[in-house]
Every structure is written in C-alpha cells, then in structure tokens.
Design a protein around this motif. Structure first.
Motif, PDB file in Angstrom:
ATOM      1  N   ARG A   1       8.692   4.233 -11.658  1.00 18.30           N
ATOM      2  CA  ARG A   1       9.086   2.888 -12.054  1.00 18.30           C
ATOM      3  C   ARG A   1       8.309   2.478 -13.292  1.00 18.30           C
ATOM      4  NH1 ARG A   1      13.833   2.016  -9.349  1.00 18.30           N
ATOM      5  NH2 ARG A   1      13.596   2.583  -7.151  1.00 18.30           N
ATOM      6  N   GLY A   2       8.599   1.284 -13.780  1.00 14.29           N
ATOM      7  CA  GLY A   2       7.975   0.816 -15.009  1.00 14.29           C
ATOM      8  C   GLY A   2       6.463   0.800 -14.979  1.00 14.29           C
ATOM      9  N   ALA A   3       5.886   0.520 -13.807  1.00 15.34           N
ATOM     10  CA  ALA A   3       4.428   0.452 -13.700  1.00 15.34           C
ATOM     11  C   ALA A   3       3.778   1.823 -13.603  1.00 15.34           C
ATOM     12  CB  ALA A   3       4.047  -0.380 -12.481  1.00 15.34           C
ATOM     13  N   ASP A   4       4.574   2.884 -13.537  1.00 12.92           N
ATOM     14  CA  ASP A   4       4.034   4.232 -13.347  1.00 12.92           C
ATOM     15  C   ASP A   4       3.793   4.984 -14.644  1.00 12.92           C
ATOM     16  OD1 ASP A   4       4.113   3.928 -10.571  1.00 12.92           O
ATOM     17  OD2 ASP A   4       6.204   4.575 -10.489  1.00 12.92           O
ATOM     18  N   TRP A   5       4.006   4.338 -15.766  1.00 15.60           N
ATOM     19  CA  TRP A   5       3.747   4.995 -17.040  1.00 15.60           C
ATOM     20  C   TRP A   5       3.433   3.943 -18.088  1.00 15.60           C
ATOM     21  CZ3 TRP A   5       7.330   4.450 -21.210  1.00 15.60           C
ATOM     22  CH2 TRP A   5       8.495   3.751 -20.880  1.00 15.60           C
ATOM     23  N   GLU A   6       2.805   4.364 -19.179  1.00 15.09           N
ATOM     24  CA  GLU A   6       2.402   3.451 -20.246  1.00 15.09           C
ATOM     25  C   GLU A   6       3.278   3.677 -21.477  1.00 15.09           C
ATOM     26  OE1 GLU A   6      -1.456   2.407 -23.076  1.00 15.09           O
ATOM     27  OE2 GLU A   6      -1.634   3.908 -21.476  1.00 15.09           O
ATOM     28  N   ALA A   7       4.004   2.646 -21.849  1.00 12.79           N
ATOM     29  CA  ALA A   7       4.877   2.746 -23.020  1.00 12.79           C
ATOM     30  C   ALA A   7       4.048   2.761 -24.299  1.00 12.79           C
ATOM     31  CB  ALA A   7       5.857   1.577 -23.051  1.00 12.79           C
ATOM     32  N   VAL A   8       4.398   3.641 -25.226  1.00 13.23           N
ATOM     33  CA  VAL A   8       3.776   3.699 -26.548  1.00 13.23           C
ATOM     34  C   VAL A   8       4.887   3.544 -27.580  1.00 13.23           C
ATOM     35  CG1 VAL A   8       1.765   5.053 -25.905  1.00 13.23           C
ATOM     36  CG2 VAL A   8       3.888   6.219 -26.480  1.00 13.23           C
ATOM     37  N   GLY A   9       4.556   2.944 -28.715  1.00  8.62           N
ATOM     38  CA  GLY A   9       5.608   2.559 -29.642  1.00  8.62           C
ATOM     39  C   GLY A   9       5.594   3.281 -30.970  1.00  8.62           C
ATOM     40  N   VAL A  10       6.702   3.126 -31.679  1.00  5.47           N
ATOM     41  CA  VAL A  10       6.859   3.581 -33.054  1.00  5.47           C
ATOM     42  C   VAL A  10       6.747   2.359 -33.953  1.00  5.47           C
ATOM     43  CG1 VAL A  10       8.431   4.625 -34.731  1.00  5.47           C
ATOM     44  CG2 VAL A  10       8.331   5.510 -32.380  1.00  5.47           C
ATOM     45  N   HIS A  11       5.965   2.479 -35.023  1.00  5.22           N
ATOM     46  CA  HIS A  11       5.819   1.399 -35.999  1.00  5.22           C
ATOM     47  C   HIS A  11       6.438   1.878 -37.312  1.00  5.22           C
ATOM     48  CE1 HIS A  11       3.339  -2.146 -37.573  1.00  5.22           C
ATOM     49  NE2 HIS A  11       4.059  -1.715 -38.603  1.00  5.22           N
ATOM     50  N   VAL A  12       7.449   1.164 -37.773  1.00  3.84           N
ATOM     51  CA  VAL A  12       8.118   1.523 -39.022  1.00  3.84           C
ATOM     52  C   VAL A  12       7.800   0.428 -40.035  1.00  3.84           C
ATOM     53  CG1 VAL A  12      10.276   2.186 -40.124  1.00  3.84           C
ATOM     54  CG2 VAL A  12       9.949   2.609 -37.672  1.00  3.84           C
ATOM     55  N   ALA A  13       7.105   0.797 -41.102  1.00  6.73           N
ATOM     56  CA  ALA A  13       6.607  -0.176 -42.060  1.00  6.73           C
ATOM     57  C   ALA A  13       7.687  -0.606 -43.061  1.00  6.73           C
ATOM     58  CB  ALA A  13       5.388   0.388 -42.786  1.00  6.73           C
ATOM     59  N   GLU A  14       7.361  -1.596 -43.831  1.00  4.77           N
ATOM     60  CA  GLU A  14       8.280  -2.245 -44.766  1.00  4.77           C
ATOM     61  C   GLU A  14       9.080  -1.251 -45.609  1.00  4.77           C
ATOM     62  OE1 GLU A  14       8.032  -5.236 -48.666  1.00  4.77           O
ATOM     63  OE2 GLU A  14       6.240  -4.230 -47.889  1.00  4.77           O
ATOM     64  N   GLY A  15      10.403  -1.457 -45.632  1.00  2.00           N
ATOM     65  CA  GLY A  15      11.269  -0.722 -46.539  1.00  2.00           C
ATOM     66  C   GLY A  15      11.558   0.714 -46.180  1.00  2.00           C
ATOM     67  N   ALA A  16      10.994   1.227 -45.099  1.00  2.00           N
ATOM     68  CA  ALA A  16      11.197   2.635 -44.748  1.00  2.00           C
ATOM     69  C   ALA A  16      12.605   2.877 -44.226  1.00  2.00           C
ATOM     70  CB  ALA A  16      10.174   3.070 -43.706  1.00  2.00           C
ATOM     71  N   SER A  17      13.070   4.131 -44.337  1.00  2.00           N
ATOM     72  CA  SER A  17      14.411   4.506 -43.894  1.00  2.00           C
ATOM     73  C   SER A  17      14.340   5.713 -42.970  1.00  2.00           C
ATOM     74  CB  SER A  17      15.300   4.858 -45.092  1.00  2.00           C
ATOM     75  OG  SER A  17      15.524   3.723 -45.899  1.00  2.00           O
ATOM     76  N   LEU A  18      15.104   5.640 -41.881  1.00  2.00           N
ATOM     77  CA  LEU A  18      15.203   6.736 -40.920  1.00  2.00           C
ATOM     78  C   LEU A  18      16.625   7.267 -40.958  1.00  2.00           C
ATOM     79  CD1 LEU A  18      13.364   5.001 -37.922  1.00  2.00           C
ATOM     80  CD2 LEU A  18      12.357   6.288 -39.824  1.00  2.00           C
ATOM     81  N   GLY A  19      16.803   8.520 -41.387  1.00  2.00           N
ATOM     82  CA  GLY A  19      18.127   9.094 -41.553  1.00  2.00           C
ATOM     83  C   GLY A  19      18.838   9.335 -40.233  1.00  2.00           C
TER      84      GLY A  19
END
Length: 204
Positions: free
Chosen positions: A100-118
């Motif tokens: 369940r949600g409490a059984d793991w720790e979410a980690v994030g992606v940070h996309v900085a200003e103006g960047a592009s992901l193809g």
C-alpha cells in the motif's frame, strides 16, 4: 481569463489550475496537484497527487507524471513520457502481501526551467533534468542531466549541448558554443567537485 477542462477529463476538486490552462480529453489530475498559468495537458495525460507544475508547461498526450514530481516554468513533456517515483518497485512485500501507499517512499523527478523531454523517454527517479536541457526521444534518464545538455540513449548520456532555442550548439573557433538560430554564445566550465566533467553557462 479562466482555465478550460473538457467534459471527459478528471480533475480533483482540490487541484489548482492557473489562468489559461487547458486540460484535454481523458486526462486525470489528482488531488492537491498545482498547475500554473497557460499550461496544456494533453489527451490521456496523468498528473499525480501533489505534483507541482509551473507556468506555460506542455504535457503531451499520454504523458505520465507521478508524484512528487516538480516541473518548472516552460517545461515540455512529450507524448507517452514517464516520470517514475519508485526506486524499488514491487507489487507485494517479501511475504506476498499487497503493498500500500505507506509501504514505500515516493521519490520524484525535478525538471528545471525550459527543459524538454522527448517522446517516450523515461526519467527514473530520483533525478534532476537541468535548465533548458533536452532529453532525446526514447531515452532512459537514470542520473542528473546538466543544464543545456543534450542526452540520448539507454541509459541516457550527454551527446552535445543545446541552447534556449532548442537547437544543437556548434563549437566556435574560440572554444565557445554558438546557437545556429539565435547566435547566443555559451562557454564550458569545469563542474565543481566532479573531476573531468563540465557545465555550460551562457555568455553575457
């Protein structure tokens, strides 16, 4: 000016949308997400709970942005891009019980200003994609991407530099890098604390 939500989209009442933002068919924006002004959320795109999105961000069709991602102003997320949030994904724990949600720790992606992901690129959290960087279509990003870097491949590696206009920079006779569209100039400098690596800065 107000935002626009098409009838088939699902936007949680606690989500915040800035002026001029459009959410297209079958997109889902979860609780507590916050999108700035002038954003476009394409068909079938997903924005996770609590995700932070700046102004003038484009999420193309079927892009998946899982919490706790942060997208700064002017970011482009291509079709079917995935921003993950689990370093050790499992459906069940070692005893076979459903996690369940409490059984793991979410980690994030940070996309900085103006960047592009193809299109169809994947960012494996936790990573940061630098300012005005460009991730090639189909690339898998497993480590931080420097500002202005052009990365491609699996795993993604730097293959060049790009400027604010998105064009690949060419090396000038004086060792600086030049944008073929705008004439803007950039210079490589050593990265602090990372022997053998360089960063790109804009010349004023």
């Amino acid at each position: 000016m107000t935002h626009r939500i098409t009838p088939s989209a699902q936007v949680d009442p606690s989500a915040e949308l800035g002026d001029g933002t459009t959410v297209w068919d079958l997109a889902q924006i979860r609780e507590g997400a916050r999108l700035g002004a002038g954003c476009i959320v394409g068909r079938g795109a997903y924005v996770g709970a609590g995700v932070r999105v700046g102004d003038n961000v484009k999420l193309q069709n079927h892009a998946l942005v899982y919490e706790p991602a942060v997208l700064e102003d002017g970011v482009f997320v291509g079709p079917a891009v995935v921003l993950t949030n689990d370093r050790e994904p499992r459906s069940v724990d070692p005893d076979g019980r459903l996690k369940r949600g409490a059984d793991w720790e979410a980690v994030g992606v940070h996309v900085a200003e103006g960047a592009s992901l193809g299109a169809r690129s994947v960012c494996v959290a936790p990573v940061r994609v630098g300012r005005w960087a460009m991730v090639a279509a189909g690339a898998v990003v497993t480590r931080d991407v420097p500002d202005f870097a052009l990365v491609a491949g699996v795993p993604a590696r730097r293959i060049g530099w790009v400027g604010r206009a998105g064009a690949r920079l060419t090396e000038g006779p004086d060792g600086t890098w030049v944008c073929p569209r705008t004439g803007e100039r950039y210079a490589e400098v050593p990265a602090d604390g990372a022997p053998g690596t360089t960063l790109l800065i804009e010349k004023r």
